[in-house]
Design an enzyme around this catalytic site. Structure first.
Site, PDB file in Angstrom:
ATOM      1  N   ASN A   7     -77.414   3.489  50.861  1.00 31.53           N
ATOM      2  CA  ASN A   7     -77.093   4.810  51.398  1.00 31.53           C
ATOM      3  C   ASN A   7     -75.772   4.649  52.147  1.00 31.53           C
ATOM      4  O   ASN A   7     -75.741   4.144  53.268  1.00 31.53           O
ATOM      5  CB  ASN A   7     -78.221   5.259  52.331  1.00 31.53           C
ATOM      6  CG  ASN A   7     -77.995   6.647  52.869  1.00 31.53           C
ATOM      7  OD1 ASN A   7     -76.928   7.247  52.658  1.00 31.53           O
ATOM      8  ND2 ASN A   7     -78.976   7.168  53.577  1.00 31.53           N
ATOM      9  N   ARG A  95     -78.118   6.738  47.097  1.00 33.79           N
ATOM     10  CA  ARG A  95     -78.385   8.100  47.562  1.00 33.79           C
ATOM     11  C   ARG A  95     -77.074   8.881  47.463  1.00 33.79           C
ATOM     12  O   ARG A  95     -76.049   8.446  47.988  1.00 33.79           O
ATOM     13  CB  ARG A  95     -78.852   8.066  49.010  1.00 33.79           C
ATOM     14  CG  ARG A  95     -79.092   9.442  49.519  1.00 33.79           C
ATOM     15  CD  ARG A  95     -79.558   9.437  50.941  1.00 33.79           C
ATOM     16  NE  ARG A  95     -79.902  10.802  51.304  1.00 33.79           N
ATOM     17  CZ  ARG A  95     -79.990  11.229  52.533  1.00 33.79           C
ATOM     18  NH1 ARG A  95     -79.786  10.406  53.532  1.00 33.79           N
ATOM     19  NH2 ARG A  95     -80.289  12.467  52.784  1.00 33.79           N
ATOM     20  N   HIS A 184     -82.488  17.244  51.170  1.00 30.18           N
ATOM     21  CA  HIS A 184     -83.713  16.479  51.456  1.00 30.18           C
ATOM     22  C   HIS A 184     -84.641  16.436  50.243  1.00 30.18           C
ATOM     23  O   HIS A 184     -85.850  16.237  50.384  1.00 30.18           O
ATOM     24  CB  HIS A 184     -84.535  17.087  52.624  1.00 30.18           C
ATOM     25  CG  HIS A 184     -83.856  17.088  53.941  1.00 30.18           C
ATOM     26  ND1 HIS A 184     -84.047  18.086  54.872  1.00 30.18           N
ATOM     27  CD2 HIS A 184     -83.000  16.215  54.510  1.00 30.18           C
ATOM     28  CE1 HIS A 184     -83.328  17.825  55.953  1.00 30.18           C
ATOM     29  NE2 HIS A 184     -82.680  16.690  55.760  1.00 30.18           N
ATOM     30  N   ARG A 245     -78.193  21.128  64.727  1.00 27.96           N
ATOM     31  CA  ARG A 245     -77.707  22.185  63.823  1.00 27.96           C
ATOM     32  C   ARG A 245     -78.474  23.480  64.080  1.00 27.96           C
ATOM     33  O   ARG A 245     -79.680  23.451  64.321  1.00 27.96           O
ATOM     34  CB  ARG A 245     -77.900  21.756  62.368  1.00 27.96           C
ATOM     35  CG  ARG A 245     -76.982  20.631  61.974  1.00 27.96           C
ATOM     36  CD  ARG A 245     -77.186  20.242  60.521  1.00 27.96           C
ATOM     37  NE  ARG A 245     -77.648  18.882  60.392  1.00 27.96           N
ATOM     38  CZ  ARG A 245     -78.271  18.389  59.324  1.00 27.96           C
ATOM     39  NH1 ARG A 245     -78.508  19.174  58.289  1.00 27.96           N
ATOM     40  NH2 ARG A 245     -78.652  17.148  59.280  1.00 27.96           N
ATOM     41  N   GLU A 388     -87.819   7.682  51.981  1.00 25.16           N
ATOM     42  CA  GLU A 388     -86.778   8.048  51.023  1.00 25.16           C
ATOM     43  C   GLU A 388     -86.286   6.840  50.235  1.00 25.16           C
ATOM     44  O   GLU A 388     -85.966   6.948  49.055  1.00 25.16           O
ATOM     45  CB  GLU A 388     -85.632   8.758  51.749  1.00 25.16           C
ATOM     46  CG  GLU A 388     -86.076  10.147  52.200  1.00 25.16           C
ATOM     47  CD  GLU A 388     -85.010  10.922  52.942  1.00 25.16           C
ATOM     48  OE1 GLU A 388     -84.133  11.472  52.292  1.00 25.16           O
ATOM     49  OE2 GLU A 388     -85.078  10.956  54.186  1.00 25.16           O
TER      50      GLU A 388
END
Ligand code: AMP
Length: 402
Positions: A7, A95, A184, A245, A388
């Site tokens: 990643n 990813r 996601h 956010r 993940e």
């Protein structure tokens, strides 16, 4: 089969080496502060086992190439490492944040795929370039291993046009691909598959709402195993209240801020992404701190918690309407897995939809997947830890095995 999962971010590389026969993690770590005066490297061999060993170093890491070389050195170190040679790595899974409309699924990387990821840079200017750095370096350093791209957006490419179109002049979509994409996806797909196993059904027979609540958050409506709506939009800013956010705001807010308060666009972008959400409301973005502050009587910490859970509730109810019959709701990620108060408040008032929480089960701490709804609940509620890296590894293994 050994797989390296990468990643690659703007100044970091996170990695995991897995042996896929038993899905064991052999090594896991990160390289941080790439390009800064002093970088940071950490690698844990055999994490969560009795043989666990750690290596931690601070040293300059000039770029992603140098960072990946250090990862290889650590993994292949004759004294401390766990593989003899990079040739032992049978595949590399990457990813990738944004696949735009080009990628509906995990894809073997070749030059055309790299070009298509480059084409989507305008949609994820902060993420796709460092993802590509990781891919380029890994292709160079592992020339014999198949490289696989797993996209955050791919799972949501099944959304119907009514869910992905914004009500904007249609040229914006037709010419510039302005639409909702969702993110996601790897996490939502992983917990949905795990949930189907717990329900004893095929994923294709399940209607689910998956609720990923972490520092970034999103909720997905999954109909017959496929994403039909999700809360994040063209960028990872829409929808739920997140750590820093804002989630949904009135789009005219930008104009107000510019005309009345002298904000320019970069300042607005920074504020909405980095200074809003829970942090904007109460100055804290970690739920553990927020709960402490609430207990100490901090009214803005209370507002932050209320706004978060109210928004979750609103979206949950709307996704139940999207799905009609719903088999289960799944909570996952840092907050979803660990915060019983957020889970309870997010389901508050949804009894009429057939959702009944078992508060004792909800309060139990565990790192494993579990059901937290009452036996009378028509819609089951689960907590399922996301993974993940494992999801990317499974997808990579599927393509490497061909
Ligand atoms: P993630 O992005 O999935 O790693 O989630 C990170 C967030 O999870 C943190 O910012 C916290 O708000 C939340 N979190 C992690 N551990 C806990 C915990 N034990 N209780 C409540 N919230 C937690």
């Amino acid at each position: 089969m050994k797989l390296l999962i990468v990643n690659s971010g703007s100044s970091s590389i996170k990695f995991q080496l897995l042996a896929m026969e038993k899905e064991n993690v052999l090594a896991s770590g990160l390289v941080e502060r790439i390009g800064e005066t002093l970088g940071y490297i950490k690698c844990t061999f055999f994490p969560d086992t009795e043989q666990e060993r750690k290596v931690e170093q601070e040293e300059p890491v000039a770029n992603h190439h140098a960072g990946m070389l250090r990862v290889i050195e650590l993994l292949c170190d004759p004294k401390k490492g766990i593989i003899a040679d990079t040739k032992e790595i049978n595949g590399v899974g990457h990813r990738v944040v944004h696949g735009g409309e080009d990628f509906h699924q995990t894809t073997l990387i070749n030059d055309a795929v790299v070009k298509a990821i480059e084409k989507n840079i305008p949609l994820a200017p902060l993420h796709n370039p460092p993802n590509l750095d990781g891919i380029r370096v890994a292709r160079e350093l592992f020339p014999d291993a198949p490289q696989v791209a797993v996209f955050d957006t791919a799972f949501h490419q099944s959304m119907p046009s009514c869910a992905f179109l914004y009500a904007l002049p249609r040229e914006l979509y037709e010419k510039h691909r302005v639409r909702r994409y969702g993110f996601h996806g790897t996490s939502h797909a992983y917990v949905a598959a795990e949930c189907a196993k717990l329900l004893g059904k095929k994923l294709a027979d399940c209607n689910l709402v998956t609720v990923h609540l972490g520092n970034g958050s999103s909720m997905t409506a999954i109909k017959q195993g496929k994403s039909v709506d999700t809360t994040l939009g063209m960028t990872p800013l829409e929808g739920l209240v997140m750590g820093t956010r804002c989630g949904d705001v009135d789009p005219a807010l930008h104009l107000f801020l510019q005309q009345n308060l002298g904000f320019d666009l970069p300042a607005i972008d920074h504020m909405l992404n980095k200074e809003s959400g829970l942090k904007g409301l109460c100055g804290m973005n970690d739920l553990r701190d927020i709960h402490q502050a609430v207990a100490a009587g901090d009214i803005w910490a209370e507002h932050a918690l209320d706004v978060l859970c109210y928004r979750n509730r609103k979206y949950l109810a709307s996704f139940l309407a999207v799905l009609g019959h719903t088999d289960a709701i799944v909570f996952t990620a840092g907050i979803g897995e660990n915060d019983p108060v957020v889970r309870r408040e997010s389901l508050q008032g949804l009894h009429n939809f057939g959702i009944v929480l078992d508060e004792e089960l909800n309060q139990k701490r565990s790192r494993t997947a579990r059901c937290i709804s009452a036996a009378t609940s028509k819609v089951k509620v689960f907590v399922i830890p996301t993974n993940e890296e494992l999801a990317i590894a499974r997808e990579t293994a599927r393509l490497v095995e061909g």
